[in-house]
Design a protein around this motif. Sequence first.
Motif, short mmCIF file in Angstrom:
data_model
loop_
_atom_site.label_atom_id
_atom_site.label_comp_id
_atom_site.label_asym_id
_atom_site.label_seq_id
_atom_site.Cartn_x
_atom_site.Cartn_y
_atom_site.Cartn_z
N LYS A 87 -29.70 71.48 51.19
CA LYS A 87 -29.38 70.03 51.34
C LYS A 87 -27.91 70.21 51.74
N ALA A 88 -27.06 70.60 51.18
CA ALA A 88 -25.67 70.93 51.46
C ALA A 88 -25.37 71.26 53.00
N LEU A 89 -26.14 72.10 53.27
CA LEU A 89 -25.99 72.47 55.14
C LEU A 89 -26.47 71.21 55.84
N ALA A 90 -27.59 70.66 55.43
CA ALA A 90 -27.99 69.31 56.17
C ALA A 90 -27.04 68.37 56.21
N LEU A 91 -26.51 68.08 54.82
CA LEU A 91 -25.49 66.94 54.96
C LEU A 91 -23.98 67.27 55.36
N THR A 92 -23.52 68.43 55.34
CA THR A 92 -22.45 68.95 56.27
C THR A 92 -22.70 68.70 57.72
N ARG A 93 -23.98 69.14 58.23
CA ARG A 93 -24.14 68.67 59.75
C ARG A 93 -24.15 67.44 59.81
N LEU A 94 -24.69 66.71 58.93
CA LEU A 94 -24.96 65.27 59.42
C LEU A 94 -23.48 64.30 59.25
N GLY A 95 -22.59 65.00 58.51
CA GLY A 95 -21.28 64.61 58.42
C GLY A 95 -20.97 64.01 57.09
N PHE A 96 -21.73 64.27 56.16
CA PHE A 96 -21.68 63.71 54.81
C PHE A 96 -20.83 64.98 54.04
N ILE A 97 -19.62 65.05 54.39
CA ILE A 97 -18.87 66.03 53.63
C ILE A 97 -18.50 66.01 52.05
N ASP A 98 -18.22 64.89 51.80
CA ASP A 98 -17.91 64.75 50.29
C ASP A 98 -19.20 64.99 49.54
N GLU A 99 -20.25 64.46 49.92
CA GLU A 99 -21.72 64.67 49.23
C GLU A 99 -21.96 66.19 49.30
N ALA A 100 -21.79 66.74 50.55
CA ALA A 100 -22.18 68.00 50.72
C ALA A 100 -21.43 69.08 49.89
N ARG A 101 -20.13 68.69 49.56
CA ARG A 101 -19.04 69.51 48.85
C ARG A 101 -19.34 69.20 47.28
N SER A 102 -19.93 68.09 46.83
CA SER A 102 -20.48 67.73 45.46
C SER A 102 -21.75 68.69 45.35
N THR A 103 -22.64 68.81 46.16
CA THR A 103 -23.80 69.49 45.91
C THR A 103 -23.64 70.64 46.09
N LEU A 104 -22.68 71.36 46.57
CA LEU A 104 -22.23 72.88 46.66
C LEU A 104 -21.57 73.21 45.36
N VAL A 105 -20.57 72.12 44.79
CA VAL A 105 -19.87 72.49 43.42
C VAL A 105 -21.29 72.57 42.33
N SER A 106 -22.06 71.69 42.51
CA SER A 106 -23.20 71.70 41.49
C SER A 106 -24.07 73.05 41.63
N LEU A 107 -24.28 73.35 42.57
CA LEU A 107 -25.01 74.59 42.92
C LEU A 107 -24.28 75.67 42.41
N LEU A 108 -23.22 75.60 42.55
CA LEU A 108 -22.09 76.93 42.18
C LEU A 108 -21.87 76.98 40.59
N LEU A 109 -22.04 75.76 40.02
CA LEU A 109 -21.83 75.63 38.56
C LEU A 109 -23.20 76.44 37.85
N ALA A 110 -24.44 76.12 38.80
CA ALA A 110 -25.87 76.49 38.16
C ALA A 110 -25.98 78.13 38.63
N ARG A 111 -25.32 78.50 39.77
CA ARG A 111 -25.42 79.80 40.36
C ARG A 111 -24.14 80.20 40.86
N PRO A 112 -23.11 80.63 39.98
CA PRO A 112 -21.79 80.90 40.45
C PRO A 112 -21.83 82.16 41.40
N ASN A 113 -22.71 82.97 41.69
CA ASN A 113 -22.87 84.09 42.62
C ASN A 113 -23.52 83.95 43.87
#
Length: 108
Positions: free
Chosen positions: A66-92
């Motif tokens: 989802k974050a990759l697609a959002l980034t490519r589509l230019g939705f950087i803030d939403e992509a960043r938020s998605t990645l932060v949530s992912l890293l909270l669940a899977r820090p590695n």
Amino acid sequence: TSKIKNRTAPSHTKIITTDSHPNSAASNAIESAVQLLNRNQNREALNMINRAIAERPQLPELQYGKALALTRLGFIDEARSTLVSLLLARPNHEAARDLLKEIETEGK
């Protein structure tokens, strides 16, 4: 964003499709989404991923696609938020860390 636009979906995203319930709608959506991401059909991939997340929200790895697609589509803030949530669940989650770092670097 040239590196992001050329990034292919990671093989670990595809592995999720072979986990439990291989014939579920979510697994089919994930497989289709990976193919779409690799063809740079990001809007279609995002739609597929969102459907998979709705069916299997317990798979935080879906957030990477989802974050990759959002980034490519230019939705950087939403992509960043998605990645932060992912890293909270899977820090590695290395790919998520790399993509977040790439977004932050290109945003400067």
